[in-house]
Design an enzyme around this catalytic site. Structure first.
Site, short mmCIF file in Angstrom:
data_model
loop_
_atom_site.label_atom_id
_atom_site.label_comp_id
_atom_site.label_asym_id
_atom_site.label_seq_id
_atom_site.Cartn_x
_atom_site.Cartn_y
_atom_site.Cartn_z
N ARG A 43 53.73 52.68 -12.02
CA ARG A 43 53.52 52.02 -10.72
C ARG A 43 53.16 52.95 -9.73
O ARG A 43 52.36 52.58 -8.74
CB ARG A 43 54.96 51.27 -10.50
CG ARG A 43 54.97 49.94 -11.26
CD ARG A 43 56.23 49.22 -11.50
NE ARG A 43 56.36 48.18 -12.36
CZ ARG A 43 57.58 47.61 -12.56
NH1 ARG A 43 58.56 47.75 -11.83
NH2 ARG A 43 57.54 46.70 -13.74
N LYS A 103 55.48 46.89 -26.00
CA LYS A 103 55.34 48.05 -25.03
C LYS A 103 56.73 47.59 -24.33
O LYS A 103 57.15 46.69 -23.73
CB LYS A 103 54.36 47.65 -23.94
CG LYS A 103 54.32 48.48 -22.74
CD LYS A 103 53.28 47.84 -21.53
CE LYS A 103 53.10 48.89 -20.38
NZ LYS A 103 52.28 48.44 -19.42
N LYS A 120 56.02 42.50 -24.46
CA LYS A 120 56.30 43.36 -23.08
C LYS A 120 57.48 43.05 -22.43
O LYS A 120 57.40 42.02 -21.78
CB LYS A 120 54.78 43.20 -22.38
CG LYS A 120 54.87 44.22 -21.11
CD LYS A 120 53.42 43.86 -20.39
CE LYS A 120 53.49 44.87 -19.07
NZ LYS A 120 52.24 44.45 -18.36
N TYR A 131 49.92 59.00 -23.26
CA TYR A 131 49.33 59.86 -22.36
C TYR A 131 49.25 61.23 -23.04
O TYR A 131 48.92 61.87 -22.34
CB TYR A 131 50.40 59.91 -20.92
CG TYR A 131 50.13 58.45 -20.26
CD1 TYR A 131 49.19 58.06 -19.61
CD2 TYR A 131 51.25 57.47 -20.36
CE1 TYR A 131 49.12 56.81 -18.77
CE2 TYR A 131 51.38 56.44 -19.89
CZ TYR A 131 50.19 55.92 -19.30
OH TYR A 131 50.28 54.74 -18.56
N CYS A 147 51.71 40.03 -10.92
CA CYS A 147 50.61 39.84 -11.88
C CYS A 147 50.02 38.51 -12.11
O CYS A 147 49.34 38.04 -13.17
CB CYS A 147 51.25 40.04 -13.29
SG CYS A 147 51.89 41.89 -13.32
#
Length: 325
Positions: free
Chosen positions: A202, A245, A192, A309, A127
């Protein structure tokens, strides 16, 4: 004499009348994966019902979401080319920048949130900018600020840094402000964790690290205190939303943060979604019941907004009269 708590559960009407936790479609944020290319609508194997779209195929999905009443989107980009510094993440004509312009032109009613990170764009999958095998915190901040600014220029409504570099909110805020985007909010992935629940994502975002892991910058789930510092620093640096998260394994953290003065967001992540889907496909659970129980658990714990989702199917269930919120 008995205490008869069952009196208030005696009928559906009674239960609806006395419930004190509510849900609304307006509180859901729906993630979308946009892939560079043409004529792409590819189901993500580990996330049944979720797809990668190219921009030219995105309209059919957006029209359906519009009709279902979903108003907020979280965008993730999958570029064709990657490099060591993730330069595609802030390219003027990058996949996310072009997606934002397409949506704003053709579906302006959607609120667009963009993920600000580099893992989908770096050849190594980490990241940030590497120094050997380590992510260079302060050098990465410069790139994150460029990414957020490029999203704002393209028309994003909210930028959401997910990298977990120290100081990122301050640097992004300052860069947005000096470039005339002082009214663009920052939705910070403040809390997170380095989680095993991210596996399906991923695959979806093609963002697995090519070596090592992300434990030096994402949080340790064995530590019950450091989230205080993360949230406090992000608020002081200018965050407008605070995110936790993953969601379901961290209800204790969400509950501890429920009285924040800022909106609290939970990300119901890919692994949480895929476990429900797998069990439902095997006939082991009542999918609608489990999904809604999970959503109400998040609201009961104290969240204001839910990235999930499941948002599209929840909206479809409501439209079909299969559930009520």
């Amino acid at each position: 004499m008995f205490i008869r708590t069952r009196r208030l559960r005696s009928s559906k009407t009674m239960r609806n009348m006395v419930k004190n936790i509510t849900l609304s479609i307006d509180e859901f944020i729906y993630p979308l994966f946009i892939e560079e290319g043409k004529n792409i609508k590819e189901e993500i194997t580990s996330m049944p019902g979720q797809y990668r779209f190219s921009i030219d195929r995105l309209g059919e999905e957006l029209q359906e979401l519009k009709e279902l009443g979903i108003k907020s989107l979280l965008l993730f980009g999958i570029p064709k080319e990657k490099d060591a510094i993730g330069s595609g993440a802030y390219a003027e004509n990058g996949i996310i920048q072009e997606t934002i312009r397409y949506i704003k032109k053709n579906y302006p009613e959607f609120l667009i949130i963009t993920d600000v990170c580099m893992c989908e764009y770096t050849s190594h999958g980490h990241c940030g900018i590497l120094d050997g095998c380590d992510v260079k915190n302060d050098e990465t901040l410069k790139s994150l600020a460029k990414i957020a600014l490029s999203h704002a220029k393209a028309g994003a409504d909210i930028v959401a840094p997910s990298d977990m570099m120290d100081g990122r909110i301050q640097v992004i805020r300052e860069n947005l402000d000096i470039n005339g985007f002082e009214y663009i909010p920052i939705m910070s992935y403040s809390v997170k964790y380095a989680s095993n629940y991210y596996g399906p994502f991923r695959e979806a975002a093609d963002s697995a690290p090519s070596f090592g892991d992300r434990k030096t910058y994402q949080m340790d789930f064995r530590n019950s205190k450091e989230y205080y510092r993360e949230v406090d620093s992000d608020i002081k640096e200018g965050a407008d939303f605070i995110m936790v998260k993953p969601a379901l394994a961290y209800l204790d953290i969400i509950h501890a943060l429920k009285d924040l003065s800022l909106p609290l967001v939970a990300y119901n992540v890919s692994g949480e979604y895929s476990m429900v889907k797998a069990a439902a496909q095997n006939g082991w659970i009542n999918e609608k019941g489990i999904v809604m129980e999970n959503m109400y658990a998040l609201k009961r714990a104290g969240v204001n907004l839910i990235i999930t989702y499941h948002a599209k199917e929840i909206a479809q269930w409501v439209k079909n009269g299969e559930i009520t919120l």
